[in-house]
Design an enzyme around this catalytic site. Structure first.
Site, PDB file in Angstrom:
ATOM      1  N   SER A 124      32.057 -79.765  -5.039  1.00  0.00           N
ATOM      2  CA  SER A 124      32.393 -78.845  -6.022  1.00  0.00           C
ATOM      3  C   SER A 124      33.124 -79.385  -6.903  1.00  0.00           C
ATOM      4  CB  SER A 124      32.840 -77.414  -5.306  1.00  0.00           C
ATOM      5  OG  SER A 124      34.129 -77.724  -4.474  1.00  0.00           O
ATOM      6  N   GLU A 135      29.202 -86.137 -23.724  1.00  0.00           N
ATOM      7  CA  GLU A 135      30.017 -85.192 -22.981  1.00  0.00           C
ATOM      8  C   GLU A 135      31.595 -85.550 -23.034  1.00  0.00           C
ATOM      9  OE1 GLU A 135      30.052 -81.815 -19.580  1.00  0.00           O
ATOM     10  OE2 GLU A 135      29.707 -83.831 -18.993  1.00  0.00           O
ATOM     11  N   GLU A 156      24.211 -79.569 -11.017  1.00  0.00           N
ATOM     12  CA  GLU A 156      24.431 -79.073 -12.305  1.00  0.00           C
ATOM     13  C   GLU A 156      25.496 -80.133 -12.804  1.00  0.00           C
ATOM     14  OE1 GLU A 156      26.619 -78.218 -15.114  1.00  0.00           O
ATOM     15  OE2 GLU A 156      27.277 -76.566 -13.980  1.00  0.00           O
ATOM     16  N   CYS A 203      31.668 -76.234 -18.325  1.00  0.00           N
ATOM     17  CA  CYS A 203      30.286 -77.099 -18.317  1.00  0.00           C
ATOM     18  C   CYS A 203      29.481 -76.326 -19.708  1.00  0.00           C
ATOM     19  CB  CYS A 203      29.508 -76.668 -17.216  1.00  0.00           C
ATOM     20  SG  CYS A 203      30.467 -77.407 -15.573  1.00  0.00           S
TER      21      CYS A 203
END
Length: 537
Positions: free
Chosen positions: A217, A453, A323, A357
């Site tokens: 996580s 990103e 993800e 995100c």
């Protein structure tokens, strides 16, 4: 998932024989028994001055700010400490330590795997009604006695403002536990068709996966930690949970809540670890059943590659779900409402310092609207208050750590040398890892500021000629490997219809006249495509 068919023969010979066969069938194949229930989204509290929730939160902030909480590794209910000591600090005041914790050794990770594999068999037999009761009770605790502990530890350890913490560590986390129990309950209602049930009964049994699931996580959402670790457990799996080093304190709160509601030891094992060591250990274990991941593309690619290299070792083909962030966009049509664009973009790009995100980090604006939109963005950005999250009036706070600070500042330096910084562009880490919300303009739509990103409070704008609308829409789709979230702003219905079709592969979550952030459990399932991954929360 197993489909079981029990065939009764010669069922027309005697009713007595049929009764005996049916009784045998009912004693072996049992449908899960559970109470029906409904759920709704958790309301977001306001934290106005003098409110009860604010007073309770301020009290919790004082408790966790004045101590460095020691957090053990927990395997099968047993606590462990190693000589690999790590500290979690406040990003907004990095001399202040909020947690002391330990990285697991290879031996402890192997012990966690063995413990999880054993626990899975017993946990799977626990009736779903008992599991649902635990999850709903946990949500109730998060709503009540644990709410401000979750918020306070998220604010101090991850530098979230009070509202961002409330949205994440309270409302979304509670929603995950309630809605996931609800979705599981609804899933269990389905039974396959049995044309003559007295003679032939088809049955689906939902069981956990043999082995263990590794949950990895991130730091940026406390709720994601709870979701990645405990949702597989809800469905009968056992889990090794590797929380982010920069979210240990808030994540441990969730682990303690699940202990309080009676989750058996070993079902979820709390194993902070060095990332490469954890990855190498789980991917070489024959018992790996799945990886539930949120994080960077390189890390997930490495896990995927290592799983592929070890594919011959596994008892089952492991399921990898991940993800991996995005390069999210706002695309502005000449017919767009300027104020809607400005307000949505400020929130999407700069809330939580752009560390979502789904945060907007590139915007495409037509020449005909650029002057108004630029002025609106700059004026609003000048009003944004940046500081420690314990100041309830700040808009955002520090970025998560020195590594993030260095990465984000390198992009700002690139912009200063090669592009045009319109607002912001300063950064300082003497006390905390503070980066000023920054607006950059580029004339090159394929500059790395429009493709890579950044994961920080940096927004890059490309101004396109109105006459090159279609070419620019194509750029949005093709200029980056990511496809997580995006938004288009227009009043022109024909364009909205056309763009919704042409950009459908550019995102997992697509918004019209709204910001690219802010998905809500049960309302907008969240996930992406391409290098953004395939996970849906």
């Amino acid at each position: 998932m197993i489909s079981r068919r029990v065939l009764q023969t010669h069922c027309d010979r005697s009713m007595k024989h049929m009764f005996i066969q049916q009784r045998w069938l009912n004693s072996v194949v049992r449908n899960p028994i559970f109470e029906d229930f409904s759920v709704k989204n958790e309301p977001i509290l306001g934290y106005n001055k003098g409110s009860k929730e604010r007073r309770t939160l301020e009290s919790s902030l004082k408790v966790y700010a004045k101590e460095t909480m020691e957090i053990p590794i927990v395997i099968g209910g047993q606590e462990y400490k190693t000589d690999r000591v790590v500290y979690q600090v406040m990003p907004h005041d990095h001399n202040q330590k909020v947690a002391k914790f330990y990285h697991a050794t290879p031996e402890l990770l192997q012990k966690a795997i063995e413990t999880a594999v054993r626990a899975q068999r017993e946990w799977e037999r626990v009736p779903y009604q008992e599991k649902f009761d635990m999850w709903l009770k946990a949500a109730d605790l998060m709503t009540g006695t644990w709410r401000q502990r979750l918020n306070a530890t998220t604010m101090l350890g991850q530098s979230k403002t009070v509202i961002q913490a409330e949205i994440d560590a309270s409302a979304e986390l509670i929603d995950f536990f309630r809605f996931n129990a609800f979705f599981a309950k609804e899933l269990l209602k389905y039974e396959p068709i049995s044309q003559v049930p007295e003679a032939c009964k088809n049955h689906i049994r939902y069981r956990g996966m043999e082995g263990f699931v590794a949950a990895v996580s991130p730091f940026n959402f406390t709720a994601i930690g709870g979701n990645l670790a405990f949702t597989p457990a809800l469905m009968g799996n056992s889990v090794l949970w590797k929380p982010s080093d920069t979210a240990i304190l808030s994540n441990y709160m969730i682990f303690q809540i699940m202990k309080e509601v009676g989750l058996p030891p070993g079902v979820v094992n709390f194993v902070p670890s060095d990332g490469p060591l954890f990855g190498n250990t789980i991917t070489t274990s024959p018992h790996l059943a799945g990886i539930n991941f949120t994080g960077s593309v390189p890390t997930f690619q490495r896990l995927w590659r290592e799983a592929g290299e070890n594919i011959g070792k596994y008892k089952n083909f492991p399921k990898l779900v991940g993800e991996c962030g995005g390069k999210n966009y706002h695309f502005v049509h000449p017919s767009a409402d300027v104020q809607s664009v400005v307000h949505a973009t400020i929130r999407s790009a700069f809330e939580f310092s752009g560390q979502k995100c789904s945060a907007c980090s590139r915007i495409y604006v037509p020449e005909s609207l650029w002057s108004e939109i630029k002025s609106g963005l700059i004026e609003n950005m000048k009003e944004l208050k940046i500081g420690p999250p314990t100041d309830m009036s700040v808009f955002t706070s520090a970025v998560i750590d020195d590594k993030a600070f260095t990465r984000i500042s390198s992009y700002i330096n690139h912009a200063r040398k090669n592009l045009n910084i319109l607002q912001g562009g300063t950064y300082d880490k003497k006390v905390g890892y503070f980066v000023e919300p920054t607006l950059v303009q580029t004339k090159d739509p394929c500059d790395k500021m429009m493709q890579e990103e950044i994961f920080g409070p940096v927004l890059t704008a490309y101004v396109y000629p109105d006459a090159k609308l279609n070419e620019t829409v194509k750029l949005v789709d093709e200029s980056t490997p990511y496809a997580l979230t995006g938004a288009i702003f227009a009043q022109d219905e024909a364009f909205l219809i056309e763009a919704s079709e042409s950009l459908k592969y550019s995102t997992g979550n697509f918004y019209i006249n709204d910001r690219s952030t802010g998905s809500v459990v049960g309302q907008q399932p969240f996930g992406g495509a391409r290098m953004s991954g395939k996970k849906y929360d």
